[in-house]
Write a protein that holds these residues in place. Structure first.
Motif, PDB file in Angstrom:
ATOM      1  N   THR B  72      -6.502  -7.715   6.913  1.00 33.58           N
ATOM      2  CA  THR B  72      -6.201  -7.188   8.241  1.00 33.58           C
ATOM      3  C   THR B  72      -4.742  -6.805   8.403  1.00 33.58           C
ATOM      4  OG1 THR B  72      -5.886  -9.448   9.003  1.00 33.58           O
ATOM      5  CG2 THR B  72      -8.044  -8.467   9.396  1.00 33.58           C
ATOM      6  N   ASN B  73      -3.939  -6.994   7.347  1.00 35.56           N
ATOM      7  CA  ASN B  73      -2.508  -6.698   7.439  1.00 35.56           C
ATOM      8  C   ASN B  73      -2.288  -5.181   7.382  1.00 35.56           C
ATOM      9  OD1 ASN B  73       0.230  -6.406   7.097  1.00 35.56           O
ATOM     10  ND2 ASN B  73       0.420  -8.042   5.582  1.00 35.56           N
ATOM     11  N   PRO B  74      -1.809  -4.561   8.455  1.00 36.60           N
ATOM     12  CA  PRO B  74      -1.686  -3.099   8.481  1.00 36.60           C
ATOM     13  C   PRO B  74      -0.574  -2.564   7.578  1.00 36.60           C
ATOM     14  CG  PRO B  74      -0.746  -4.047  10.465  1.00 36.60           C
ATOM     15  CD  PRO B  74      -1.331  -5.187   9.703  1.00 36.60           C
ATOM     16  N   SER B  75       0.365  -3.462   7.152  1.00 34.20           N
ATOM     17  CA  SER B  75       1.470  -2.956   6.331  1.00 34.20           C
ATOM     18  C   SER B  75       1.122  -2.916   4.846  1.00 34.20           C
ATOM     19  CB  SER B  75       2.718  -3.811   6.560  1.00 34.20           C
ATOM     20  OG  SER B  75       2.520  -5.087   6.024  1.00 34.20           O
ATOM     21  N   ARG B  76      -0.083  -3.286   4.489  1.00 40.13           N
ATOM     22  CA  ARG B  76      -0.473  -3.217   3.080  1.00 40.13           C
ATOM     23  C   ARG B  76      -1.104  -1.851   2.798  1.00 40.13           C
ATOM     24  NH1 ARG B  76      -0.356  -8.870   0.857  1.00 40.13           N
ATOM     25  NH2 ARG B  76      -0.746  -7.743  -1.056  1.00 40.13           N
ATOM     26  N   ILE B  77      -0.894  -1.384   1.564  1.00 40.43           N
ATOM     27  CA  ILE B  77      -1.410  -0.064   1.175  1.00 40.43           C
ATOM     28  C   ILE B  77      -2.939  -0.099   1.239  1.00 40.43           C
ATOM     29  CG2 ILE B  77      -1.425   1.689  -0.635  1.00 40.43           C
ATOM     30  CD1 ILE B  77       1.126   0.248  -1.740  1.00 40.43           C
ATOM     31  N   PRO B  78      -3.558   0.726   2.059  1.00 41.28           N
ATOM     32  CA  PRO B  78      -4.993   0.583   2.322  1.00 41.28           C
ATOM     33  C   PRO B  78      -5.896   1.005   1.174  1.00 41.28           C
ATOM     34  CG  PRO B  78      -4.098   2.463   3.531  1.00 41.28           C
ATOM     35  CD  PRO B  78      -2.936   1.794   2.866  1.00 41.28           C
ATOM     36  N   ASN B  79      -5.456   1.939   0.323  1.00 41.27           N
ATOM     37  CA  ASN B  79      -6.390   2.490  -0.661  1.00 41.27           C
ATOM     38  C   ASN B  79      -6.219   1.926  -2.069  1.00 41.27           C
ATOM     39  OD1 ASN B  79      -7.221   4.086   1.462  1.00 41.27           O
ATOM     40  ND2 ASN B  79      -5.752   5.689   0.937  1.00 41.27           N
ATOM     41  N   HIS B  80      -5.373   0.895  -2.179  1.00 39.66           N
ATOM     42  CA  HIS B  80      -5.170   0.277  -3.492  1.00 39.66           C
ATOM     43  C   HIS B  80      -5.915  -1.051  -3.545  1.00 39.66           C
ATOM     44  CE1 HIS B  80      -1.333   2.488  -4.972  1.00 39.66           C
ATOM     45  NE2 HIS B  80      -2.231   3.311  -4.484  1.00 39.66           N
ATOM     46  N   LEU B  81      -6.654  -1.252  -4.626  1.00 38.38           N
ATOM     47  CA  LEU B  81      -7.456  -2.462  -4.741  1.00 38.38           C
ATOM     48  C   LEU B  81      -7.138  -3.157  -6.062  1.00 38.38           C
ATOM     49  CD1 LEU B  81      -9.496  -3.476  -2.713  1.00 38.38           C
ATOM     50  CD2 LEU B  81     -11.303  -2.442  -4.078  1.00 38.38           C
ATOM     51  N   CYS B  82      -6.869  -4.444  -6.006  1.00 43.50           N
ATOM     52  CA  CYS B  82      -6.659  -5.223  -7.227  1.00 43.50           C
ATOM     53  C   CYS B  82      -7.867  -6.129  -7.415  1.00 43.50           C
ATOM     54  CB  CYS B  82      -5.386  -6.046  -7.102  1.00 43.50           C
ATOM     55  SG  CYS B  82      -5.077  -7.064  -8.539  1.00 43.50           S
ATOM     56  N   LYS B 100       1.067  -4.598  -3.368  1.00 48.56           N
ATOM     57  CA  LYS B 100       1.081  -4.464  -1.907  1.00 48.56           C
ATOM     58  C   LYS B 100      -0.238  -3.929  -1.347  1.00 48.56           C
ATOM     59  CE  LYS B 100       5.106  -6.097  -1.337  1.00 48.56           C
ATOM     60  NZ  LYS B 100       4.905  -7.545  -1.104  1.00 48.56           N
ATOM     61  N   GLY B 101      -1.247  -3.814  -2.207  1.00 52.83           N
ATOM     62  CA  GLY B 101      -2.530  -3.315  -1.724  1.00 52.83           C
ATOM     63  C   GLY B 101      -3.448  -4.447  -1.298  1.00 52.83           C
ATOM     64  N   HIS B 102      -4.751  -4.231  -1.448  1.00 60.53           N
ATOM     65  CA  HIS B 102      -5.744  -5.241  -1.095  1.00 60.53           C
ATOM     66  C   HIS B 102      -6.373  -5.821  -2.356  1.00 60.53           C
ATOM     67  CE1 HIS B 102      -5.901  -4.386   3.300  1.00 60.53           C
ATOM     68  NE2 HIS B 102      -5.290  -3.291   2.880  1.00 60.53           N
TER      69      HIS B 102
END
Lengths: 200, 200
Positions: B72-82, B100-102
């Motif tokens: 839910t953190n809006p400052s994280r890069i939305p389209n990167h997934l680890c 810095k992604g999800h």
């Protein structure tokens, strides 16, 4: 980024003896991933132990009753007393089944460096027991360190008026250990305490 | 001679990762001797964690909320997934502050020996996320083992229709480690992935 609740249990676990931050993390994660199989039973057991375990007012062991089950066990030799530093020593001797008398947990050792004097230990209640229970034999099962020896000699001096037999556990080579790895003082004590083997 | 309550917590502690019967005994004794300073806070923290920590329904991380604070953190890069195997891997990467992604926690690795197939892992929810969140880049942060490689290749095949950039963490010499102690395959991978140093 960890939530406060997780951080808190990691912190508490990492303060336990033998655990560091890394192993505390593993333990916390394991418990949180297996709430029903691991976390809930642990919480229940801890609550039960917290409510039921107390210090025995006679020997200062930990048990569900005070006087403890060892103190109240009629089949144990009543006049033999084994003096130990800590509850864990009492448990260790119990596991070995070698001693059938009673215990007295000192709660530490005299230590000038750590500022532990006779008042911090249960020496006063020990002397009362020696008198009231007419103890005949005392076995010191203390650590083979300077503090252990100091404590032994200090208490032995106090026991002089009571006419009790005083002994201390043998020092020597532990079973299964390599001579090569032993320190010099253990070797020296093992030589000193050597037993002559009878000839057939 | 130990009371059932003490035995029970020793038994439960000795089942935790990294603890054996000996260390479990030390931990139990420490807690029982320091009820107010150690046992009570631990019980309270465990109860609180039990009640508040849950699995995030999006990324399968553990947190006090679902979706979790990372999701839910809006400052994280939305389209990167680890993609990681376990919650602990997610926590480790978070500690290093490099990503810095999800995240997406698989909950294990494909393993023929342990009988773990795609259904036991969170692969289906991963594919849904890739589509619904229009993920553009996926970084695999899996173990460098056969199971890790198998899982990577299996998921990479499934990702083909989605047009995402797929990468995997570099294999090589860990910082501070001695070449002498490294296994041959790590050395081989380190050679393979060598980087040319620009001349001045």
């Amino acid at each position: 980024m960890l939530s406060g609740e997780v951080d808190r249990i990691i912190q508490l676990f990492s303060k336990l003896p033998g655990l560091g931050p890394r192993s505390a993390r593993r333990v916390a994660l394991h418990l949180l991933k297996k709430k029903d199989q691991a976390l809930t039973p642990l919480i229940e057991a801890l609550i039960q132990a917290k409510e039921s375990i107390q210090t025995c007012k006679v020997c200062h062991n930990l048990d569900t009753s005070s006087p403890c089950t060892i103190c109240t066990n009629p089949s144990r030799i009543p006049n033999h007393l084994c003096i130990v530093e800590d509850v864990s020593d009492c448990w260790a001797i119990e596991r070995s089944h070698v001693f059938k008398g009673h215990y007295h947990v000192l709660g530490g050792l005299l230590s000038a460096i750590d500022g532990i004097g006779p008042k911090q230990l249960t020496i006063e209640s020990l002397l009362e027991r020696i008198e009231s229970q007419s103890i005949q034999e005392v076995v010191f099962a203390l650590r083979a360190t300077v503090d252990g020896q100091t404590t032994l000699h200090y208490i032995t001096d106090l026991l002089e008026p009571f006419n009790v037999k005083v002994s201390s556990l043998a020092r020597g080579i532990p079973v299964g250990s390599d001579l090569d790895y032993l320190d010099d003082s253990t070797l020296a004590l093992a030589f000193e305490g050597r037993r002559f083997v009878p000839s057939h």
